[in-house]
Every structure is written in structure tokens, then in C-alpha cells.
Design a protein around this motif. Structure first.
Motif, PDB file in Angstrom:
ATOM      1  N   HIS A   1       0.822  -1.209   0.000  1.00  0.00           N
ATOM      2  CA  HIS A   1       0.000   0.000   0.000  1.00  0.00           C
ATOM      3  C   HIS A   1       0.860   1.264   0.000  1.00  0.00           C
ATOM      4  N   MET A   2       1.912   1.273   0.815  1.00  0.00           N
ATOM      5  CA  MET A   2       2.758   2.457   0.881  1.00  0.00           C
ATOM      6  C   MET A   2       3.543   2.638  -0.412  1.00  0.00           C
ATOM      7  N   ARG A   3       3.981   1.547  -1.026  1.00  0.00           N
ATOM      8  CA  ARG A   3       4.669   1.668  -2.319  1.00  0.00           C
ATOM      9  C   ARG A   3       3.745   2.277  -3.356  1.00  0.00           C
ATOM     10  N   GLU A   4       2.501   1.824  -3.360  1.00  0.00           N
ATOM     11  CA  GLU A   4       1.545   2.358  -4.324  1.00  0.00           C
ATOM     12  C   GLU A   4       1.309   3.843  -4.087  1.00  0.00           C
ATOM     13  N   LEU A   5       1.126   4.203  -2.823  1.00  0.00           N
ATOM     14  CA  LEU A   5       0.832   5.586  -2.490  1.00  0.00           C
ATOM     15  C   LEU A   5       1.989   6.515  -2.849  1.00  0.00           C
ATOM     16  N   LEU A   6       3.216   6.104  -2.488  1.00  0.00           N
ATOM     17  CA  LEU A   6       4.376   6.968  -2.734  1.00  0.00           C
ATOM     18  C   LEU A   6       4.733   7.054  -4.215  1.00  0.00           C
ATOM     19  N   THR A   7       4.634   5.932  -4.938  1.00  0.00           N
ATOM     20  CA  THR A   7       4.986   5.997  -6.359  1.00  0.00           C
ATOM     21  C   THR A   7       3.947   6.761  -7.171  1.00  0.00           C
ATOM     22  N   ASP A   8       2.733   6.873  -6.647  1.00  0.00           N
ATOM     23  CA  ASP A   8       1.716   7.675  -7.329  1.00  0.00           C
ATOM     24  C   ASP A   8       2.149   9.141  -7.451  1.00  0.00           C
ATOM     25  N   PHE A   9       2.962   9.606  -6.538  1.00  0.00           N
ATOM     26  CA  PHE A   9       3.434  10.992  -6.596  1.00  0.00           C
ATOM     27  C   PHE A   9       4.478  11.176  -7.697  1.00  0.00           C
ATOM     28  N   GLY A  10       5.106  10.079  -8.121  1.00  0.00           N
ATOM     29  CA  GLY A  10       6.070  10.145  -9.217  1.00  0.00           C
ATOM     30  C   GLY A  10       7.509  10.276  -8.744  1.00  0.00           C
ATOM     31  N   GLY A  11       8.436  10.113  -9.689  1.00  0.00           N
ATOM     32  CA  GLY A  11       9.851  10.326  -9.418  1.00  0.00           C
ATOM     33  C   GLY A  11      10.666   9.074  -9.196  1.00  0.00           C
TER      34      GLY A  11
ATOM     35  N   SER B   1      -5.981   6.766  -2.501  1.00  0.00           N
ATOM     36  CA  SER B   1      -5.179   5.547  -2.636  1.00  0.00           C
ATOM     37  C   SER B   1      -5.972   4.288  -2.306  1.00  0.00           C
ATOM     38  N   ASN B   2      -7.109   4.453  -1.623  1.00  0.00           N
ATOM     39  CA  ASN B   2      -7.939   3.309  -1.224  1.00  0.00           C
ATOM     40  C   ASN B   2      -7.215   2.344  -0.286  1.00  0.00           C
ATOM     41  N   MET B   3      -6.197   2.839   0.411  1.00  0.00           N
ATOM     42  CA  MET B   3      -5.483   2.011   1.375  1.00  0.00           C
ATOM     43  C   MET B   3      -6.436   1.519   2.463  1.00  0.00           C
ATOM     44  N   HIS B   4      -7.473   2.308   2.703  1.00  0.00           N
ATOM     45  CA  HIS B   4      -8.442   1.961   3.740  1.00  0.00           C
ATOM     46  C   HIS B   4      -9.393   0.849   3.310  1.00  0.00           C
ATOM     47  N   CYS B   5      -9.384   0.514   2.017  1.00  0.00           N
ATOM     48  CA  CYS B   5     -10.341  -0.475   1.512  1.00  0.00           C
ATOM     49  C   CYS B   5      -9.833  -1.898   1.611  1.00  0.00           C
ATOM     50  N   ASP B   6      -8.543  -2.069   1.869  1.00  0.00           N
ATOM     51  CA  ASP B   6      -7.975  -3.415   1.884  1.00  0.00           C
ATOM     52  C   ASP B   6      -6.960  -3.519   2.995  1.00  0.00           C
TER      53      ASP B   6
ATOM     54  N   ASN C   1      -5.931  -8.902   6.940  1.00  0.00           N
ATOM     55  CA  ASN C   1      -6.655  -9.619   7.989  1.00  0.00           C
ATOM     56  C   ASN C   1      -6.999  -8.739   9.179  1.00  0.00           C
ATOM     57  N   SER C   2      -6.532  -7.502   9.173  1.00  0.00           N
ATOM     58  CA  SER C   2      -6.743  -6.642  10.327  1.00  0.00           C
ATOM     59  C   SER C   2      -7.640  -5.472   9.989  1.00  0.00           C
ATOM     60  N   GLU C   3      -8.734  -5.348  10.736  1.00  0.00           N
ATOM     61  CA  GLU C   3      -9.647  -4.226  10.530  1.00  0.00           C
ATOM     62  C   GLU C   3      -8.982  -2.923  10.946  1.00  0.00           C
ATOM     63  N   ARG C   4      -7.961  -3.029  11.791  1.00  0.00           N
ATOM     64  CA  ARG C   4      -7.286  -1.831  12.306  1.00  0.00           C
ATOM     65  C   ARG C   4      -6.073  -1.431  11.470  1.00  0.00           C
ATOM     66  N   TYR C   5      -5.848  -2.135  10.375  1.00  0.00           N
ATOM     67  CA  TYR C   5      -4.649  -1.878   9.564  1.00  0.00           C
ATOM     68  C   TYR C   5      -4.530  -0.407   9.172  1.00  0.00           C
TER      69      TYR C   5
ATOM     70  N   GLN D   1     -13.074  14.347   6.716  1.00  0.00           N
ATOM     71  CA  GLN D   1     -13.500  15.642   7.243  1.00  0.00           C
ATOM     72  C   GLN D   1     -12.441  16.702   7.011  1.00  0.00           C
ATOM     73  N   ALA D   2     -11.182  16.340   7.250  1.00  0.00           N
ATOM     74  CA  ALA D   2     -10.085  17.290   7.101  1.00  0.00           C
ATOM     75  C   ALA D   2      -9.783  17.618   5.651  1.00  0.00           C
ATOM     76  N   SER D   3     -10.033  16.638   4.760  1.00  0.00           N
ATOM     77  CA  SER D   3      -9.691  16.846   3.349  1.00  0.00           C
ATOM     78  C   SER D   3     -10.885  17.263   2.510  1.00  0.00           C
ATOM     79  N   ASN D   4     -12.069  17.248   3.132  1.00  0.00           N
ATOM     80  CA  ASN D   4     -13.297  17.628   2.442  1.00  0.00           C
ATOM     81  C   ASN D   4     -13.565  16.765   1.211  1.00  0.00           C
ATOM     82  N   LYS D   5     -13.265  15.449   1.356  1.00  0.00           N
ATOM     83  CA  LYS D   5     -13.477  14.526   0.240  1.00  0.00           C
ATOM     84  C   LYS D   5     -14.539  13.506   0.593  1.00  0.00           C
ATOM     85  N   VAL D   6     -15.091  12.893  -0.436  1.00  0.00           N
ATOM     86  CA  VAL D   6     -16.031  11.792  -0.284  1.00  0.00           C
ATOM     87  C   VAL D   6     -15.438  10.618  -1.045  1.00  0.00           C
ATOM     88  N   THR D   7     -15.526   9.424  -0.465  1.00  0.00           N
ATOM     89  CA  THR D   7     -14.945   8.288  -1.153  1.00  0.00           C
ATOM     90  C   THR D   7     -15.838   7.074  -1.054  1.00  0.00           C
ATOM     91  N   THR D   8     -15.648   6.138  -1.980  1.00  0.00           N
ATOM     92  CA  THR D   8     -16.306   4.838  -1.933  1.00  0.00           C
ATOM     93  C   THR D   8     -15.267   3.776  -2.257  1.00  0.00           C
TER      94      THR D   8
END
Length: 321
Positions: free
Chosen positions: A15-25, A260-265, A268-272, A313-320
């Protein structure tokens, strides 16, 4: 000139690799280490550490990913290296730098810095087994207690036929305490053809330039600096190409976490998602003052949904999902 995202056990996962590489470079990512003991691991283990194998071995942004192996048994490491590239890994990396006591007690990681001959045997076995089309790299430190064996360590990796070596410019004893001794890398690489990557204490563009100058390396590996400033690789890539660059804002960081949808997957841990977000904030606060304030708001929250609600709330976004 390459920018490589460093492997960081328990921090830089899929998840972190996906998130960081999305920024590029970034030009390449290296996974957390896959521990190899005495057997050829089943494919599911490689897919667990490197889900990118399901997507041609690349992150969503198209950045190649290389599997890292850790162990001491040269023939078994070689077998697992062959399996890694057969499954789609962009080459294989070998870990001789992890300073964790639990790893070192089982004769893996940085403890092997005491035995350059063993490093040579491991690298050679892997290089001989892996087809030439696939790169074999190694991650090392300057030494274990001190840097007196740094030349032997470097020469072991080089003479064994590795394509590249990433040098964390500190010893195992140094751990992650600053400074990084970039200047100790330069004499190791003189008159050598192997690709050398400098690593350690690169927190901004100025550090990147200083690291290159002192180490004599074109290529640099980013670890904690990229976690503190997620677009650091993108900034470096832009500025070294003489392009203007506008740093991302705190609001954009939050929005990107949602996107990034990191929260969607969470496996095995709901607290991940909750725990990983808190962990990342510890780095982000080094670059964004807002991160420390936000951490105080969520530090007692245990549910991933509660943390996500705060981010939305902080980012003023809506996600699914």
C-alpha cells in the motif's frame, strides 16, 4: 540517475509503495525482505510480500518492484531468487543491512557484514542461478561495529557479479542515528564498474545534492525522507531536470490517502488503516506541522473507519471503496 524507494520492514509495504509511487519520481521499489531459511518458498509467499506480481511486477503508477531476500543459505537463496524472477520480480535484491536483533540472531541481515566471504558466496550463488536478463543487487552497510571491513564487503558483492550495490552510509552499530557518512562510499567505488547507490539521511533536495557530491554516486535510495515528504522523489526528478516544482500541500496529502484506497484493503486486520496512518504521521510531522496536530486528533482512535472519517473531514473529500 535513478531514484529508488528503499525497503523498510513493517513500514513500506504494498500500500505504501503504491501511495508513494503515485506521486512520481521513483525508478524502482524494493520490497520488505522475504526471509529464507531452508526451503523453496511457495508462490503465495512472494505474492503476499509483493502483490504487484499480479500486475506485471509494477505499482499502479508503473514503477517496477524488486523482491528482496534475506537469509544465509546460499543455495536455498539462489532457488528462491529464481522463483522470484519467474513470478515477475524485476530482479532480486539481497539484504545484508537489516540491523534488527531478531534478524541478526538468526544470522541474517547486517550480521553477515562480519563475514564478507559468506556475502560473496550468497551473491555469487544467486547471480549464477538467476538469468542474466535479471539484475541482482545487494543492500549493505559500511560495516557492523565500524567501517574497517567496508572495502572487503564492497569487493565481495562486486567480485561475485552483482549488478548493483546500495550502501547505507552507516554501520550496524550506528543504526539510524545521524549523520550518514556519505563520504565513505566514494573510495569504495573508485575504479569499479558496478552501479553504486547511496542511501541514508536524504530528507530534502539539498541533502540529495550533497549526498551525490560526497558519495560520488549518481543513484540515490530514499527511505524515511520519502515518508516525511511523499513527493520528495517527484521534486528531485523535476529539479534535476531544471523544471519548476510546486510542493504538495498538507490537504493534498490527506486527499491522496483517501484516493489511494489504502483503507479499503486491510488484509486480515480491521485496524490496519488506522495503525498504518498513525505510523506514517510520525514521519509526516517532520515535514508538515499539521501532521502532529492531526495525530493528536486520531491517536486514541482504533477503528479504521473512525480514522478515515477524520481524514475525509479534514480533506473535504467523499470516497467509496
Amino acid at each position: 540517475m535513478k531514484l529508488i524507494l528503499a525497503p523498510m520492514e513493517g513500514v513500506v509495504d504494498f500500500h505504501m509503495r503504491e501511495l508513494l509511487t503515485d506521486f512520481g519520481g521513483f525508478d524502482l521499489c524494493v520490497t520488505e525482505f522475504v526471509r529464507v531459511v531452508d526451503a523453496l518458498l511457495p508462490p503465495r509467499v512472494f505474492y503476499r510480500y509483493c502483490p504487484e506480481l499480479n500486475f506485471s511486477g509494477k505499482t499502479k503508477a508503473g514503477t517496477p518492484v524488486r523482491i528482496q531476500l534475506l537469509g544465509q543459505n546460499a543455495p536455498i537463496l539462489a532457488e528462491n531468487a529464481v522463483r522470484a524472477v519467474e513470478l515477475g520480480s524485476y530482479g532480486v535484491d539481497l539484504n545484508f543491512g537489516c540491523p534488527a536483533k531478531t534478524v541478526n540472531k538468526s544470522k541474517g541481515g547486517a550480521v553477515l557484514l562480519k563475514e564478507p566471504e559468506q556475502i560473496y558466496q550468497i551473491v555469487k550463488a544467486v547471480r549464477d542461478a538467476v538469468p542474466d536478463a535479471h539484475e541482482v543487487s545487494a543492500k549493505v552497510r559500511l560495516g557492523f561495529d565500524d567501517s574497517s571491513q567496508s572495502h572487503e564487503i564492497f569487493d565481495a558483492v562486486n567480485s561475485a557479479g552483482a549488478n548493483s550495490i546500495a550502501i547505507h552510509a552507516r554501520t550496524k552499530r550506528d543504526g539510524y542515528r545521524p549523520p550518514a557518512y556519505w563520504e565513505k562510499i566514494k573510495p569504495l567505488k573508485e575504479n569499479k564498474n558496478i552501479e553504486v547507490v547511496a542511501n541514508g539521511e536524504v530528507w530534502n533536495f539539498e541533502h540529495y545534492l550533497l549526498c551525490q557530491e560526497r558519495s560520488g554516486c549518481e543513484h540515490v535510495m530514499l527511505g524515511r525522507g520519502a515518508l516525511a515528504q511523499p513527493d520528495l522523489a517527484a521534486e528531485i526528478a523535476a529539479r534535476r531536470a531544471s523544471k519548476s516544482y510546486t510542493p504538495i500541500s498538507w490537504q493534498q496529502v490527506l486527499a491522496h490517502i483517501v484516493d489511494s484506497n489504502m483503507h479499503c484493503d486491510g488484509g486480515n486486520s480491521e485496524r490496519y488503516f488506522a495503525s498504518r496512518t498513525k505510523q506514517w504521521l510520525a514521519y509526516l510531522k517532520l515535514h508538515y506541522p499539521e501532521a502532529e496536530i492531526f495525530f493528536e486528533e486520531i491517536k486514541r482512535l482504533k477503528s479504521s473507519q473512525e480514522v478515515l472519517d477524520k481524514i475525509l473531514q479534514a480533506s473535504n473529500k467523499v470516497t467509496t471503496c
